[in-house]
Scaffold this motif. Structure first.
Motif, PDB file in Angstrom:
ATOM      1  N   ALA A  42       4.075  -5.588  -1.749  1.00 43.07           N
ATOM      2  CA  ALA A  42       2.784  -6.190  -1.460  1.00 43.07           C
ATOM      3  C   ALA A  42       1.918  -5.235  -0.646  1.00 43.07           C
ATOM      4  O   ALA A  42       2.416  -4.473   0.190  1.00 43.07           O
ATOM      5  CB  ALA A  42       2.987  -7.495  -0.701  1.00 43.07           C
ATOM      6  N   SER A  43       0.621  -5.267  -0.909  1.00 42.34           N
ATOM      7  CA  SER A  43      -0.371  -4.457  -0.190  1.00 42.34           C
ATOM      8  C   SER A  43      -0.046  -2.972  -0.245  1.00 42.34           C
ATOM      9  O   SER A  43       0.054  -2.294   0.779  1.00 42.34           O
ATOM     10  CB  SER A  43      -0.488  -4.927   1.268  1.00 42.34           C
ATOM     11  OG  SER A  43      -0.887  -6.272   1.322  1.00 42.34           O
ATOM     12  N   SER A  44       0.117  -2.460  -1.458  1.00 46.20           N
ATOM     13  CA  SER A  44       0.461  -1.050  -1.605  1.00 46.20           C
ATOM     14  C   SER A  44      -0.091  -0.486  -2.903  1.00 46.20           C
ATOM     15  O   SER A  44      -0.353  -1.213  -3.857  1.00 46.20           O
ATOM     16  CB  SER A  44       1.983  -0.866  -1.593  1.00 46.20           C
ATOM     17  OG  SER A  44       2.549  -1.402  -2.772  1.00 46.20           O
ATOM     18  N   ASP A  45      -0.258   0.846  -2.909  1.00 46.45           N
ATOM     19  CA  ASP A  45      -0.537   1.600  -4.128  1.00 46.45           C
ATOM     20  C   ASP A  45       0.667   2.478  -4.384  1.00 46.45           C
ATOM     21  O   ASP A  45       1.022   3.308  -3.536  1.00 46.45           O
ATOM     22  CB  ASP A  45      -1.794   2.451  -3.959  1.00 46.45           C
ATOM     23  CG  ASP A  45      -3.060   1.658  -4.160  1.00 46.45           C
ATOM     24  OD1 ASP A  45      -3.509   1.561  -5.310  1.00 46.45           O
ATOM     25  OD2 ASP A  45      -3.595   1.127  -3.166  1.00 46.45           O
ATOM     26  N   THR A  46       1.293   2.326  -5.538  1.00 45.51           N
ATOM     27  CA  THR A  46       2.537   3.025  -5.841  1.00 45.51           C
ATOM     28  C   THR A  46       2.387   3.790  -7.145  1.00 45.51           C
ATOM     29  O   THR A  46       2.242   3.176  -8.217  1.00 45.51           O
ATOM     30  CB  THR A  46       3.713   2.038  -5.954  1.00 45.51           C
ATOM     31  OG1 THR A  46       3.780   1.240  -4.764  1.00 45.51           O
ATOM     32  CG2 THR A  46       5.021   2.775  -6.154  1.00 45.51           C
ATOM     33  N   PHE A  47       2.412   5.127  -7.069  1.00 46.28           N
ATOM     34  CA  PHE A  47       2.351   5.927  -8.285  1.00 46.28           C
ATOM     35  C   PHE A  47       3.678   5.825  -9.028  1.00 46.28           C
ATOM     36  O   PHE A  47       4.761   5.904  -8.430  1.00 46.28           O
ATOM     37  CB  PHE A  47       2.029   7.380  -7.968  1.00 46.28           C
ATOM     38  CG  PHE A  47       0.560   7.620  -7.779  1.00 46.28           C
ATOM     39  CD1 PHE A  47      -0.240   7.937  -8.870  1.00 46.28           C
ATOM     40  CD2 PHE A  47      -0.032   7.498  -6.526  1.00 46.28           C
ATOM     41  CE1 PHE A  47      -1.599   8.146  -8.712  1.00 46.28           C
ATOM     42  CE2 PHE A  47      -1.393   7.699  -6.362  1.00 46.28           C
ATOM     43  CZ  PHE A  47      -2.182   8.026  -7.447  1.00 46.28           C
ATOM     44  N   ILE A  48       3.578   5.675 -10.332  1.00 45.03           N
ATOM     45  CA  ILE A  48       4.775   5.563 -11.178  1.00 45.03           C
ATOM     46  C   ILE A  48       4.883   6.867 -11.977  1.00 45.03           C
ATOM     47  O   ILE A  48       5.413   7.841 -11.484  1.00 45.03           O
ATOM     48  CB  ILE A  48       4.703   4.323 -12.092  1.00 45.03           C
ATOM     49  CG1 ILE A  48       4.349   3.072 -11.259  1.00 45.03           C
ATOM     50  CG2 ILE A  48       6.035   4.123 -12.818  1.00 45.03           C
ATOM     51  CD1 ILE A  48       5.310   2.759 -10.130  1.00 45.03           C
TER      52      ILE A  48
END
Length: 249
Positions: A42-48
């Motif tokens: 939650a409340s995150s930007d996660t590069f895949i």
């Protein structure tokens, strides 16, 4: 016969026409963070995969990873899986699968001028859910959006989708090394980020419609993308496969 006519007659109708795809890593082949599932809390930007990320600003959780499951002509896709649901999204909450385009790579579209060019998005998609999903193009200031919808007809089946977007003659568009244009696939958004005005540019940031399928509502729901291409023009052309070295660079 003019030289221009001769040139047009000799243009290939199949295969690669270099530099068509404005997006980087559309084939999802570069994944420098590995292939293990990465948690988008939650409340995150996660590069895949490189250039593609899950932007999650809700109470839901997801995983994302490069997987060797793809439509014919591709080797990889990126798979998003809901690991924790949020069925009561607040108005301002949202989740998106997103990629940003550098201003230098889209300034030829002339957005924000009377000469703004039409562009076409094409992609392969697969989901455990069916129904109408939302996607949008958004500027860096998050105050101009064009929401589109696409329908997944069969669960767990690769389907090919395209839509054409007229150029935006208004708004402010970055044309340097900053973010010029953002492509967002809606994973589930609150009412502040939804509009039922589709296929036209509107003021504000929107990701989908009020009836869009919300991946976040179903635990273990999956959504996969491969062969994502954005190009100038009114028709989708064959996917532009670039070498691994070009994409990595």
């Amino acid at each position: 016969m003019s030289n221009a006519r001769k040139l047009a007659d000799n243009l290939p109708t199949e295969g690669q026409l270099g530099g068509r795809n404005i997006l980087m890593n559309g084939a999802q082949v570069i994944s420098q963070r590995g292939t293990a599932a990465l948690t988008a809390s939650a409340s995150s930007d996660t590069f895949i995969t490189d250039r593609f990320r899950i932007s999650n600003y809700s109470d839901a959780t997801f995983t994302g990873q490069q997987v060797a499951d793809a439509p014919t002509g591709f080797e990889y896709s990126t798979k998003v899986t809901t690991t924790g649901t949020d069925t009561s999204l607040a108005a301002a909450q949202y989740q998106r699968f997103i990629t940003a385009i550098e201003g230098y790579n889209m300034n030829h579209l002339n957005y924000g001028t009377s000469n703004a060019k039409t562009c076409t998005l094409s992609f392969h998609v697969k989901s455990s859910l069916t129904g109408t999903f939302g996607a949008s193009l958004v500027n860096a200031a998050h105050d101009r959006s064009n929401v589109q919808t696409y329908t997944i007809n069969s669960a767990n089946t690769w389907e090919y989708k395209t839509f054409t977007v007229a150029g935006d003659t208004s708004g402010t568009w970055v044309t340097n090394t900053g973010t010029g244009l953002q492509l967002m696939f809606d994973l589930g958004s609150g009412s502040d980020k939804l509009t039922d005005t589709t296929n036209q540019w509107v003021a504000g940031e929107y990701h989908g419609t009020t009836s869009s399928v919300k991946l976040t509502h179903t635990n273990s729901a999956t959504l996969q993308f491969a062969g994502v291409q954005l190009e100038a023009g009114t028709q989708a052309t064959a996917f532009e496969h670039r070498s691994f070295g070009e994409e990595l660079a």
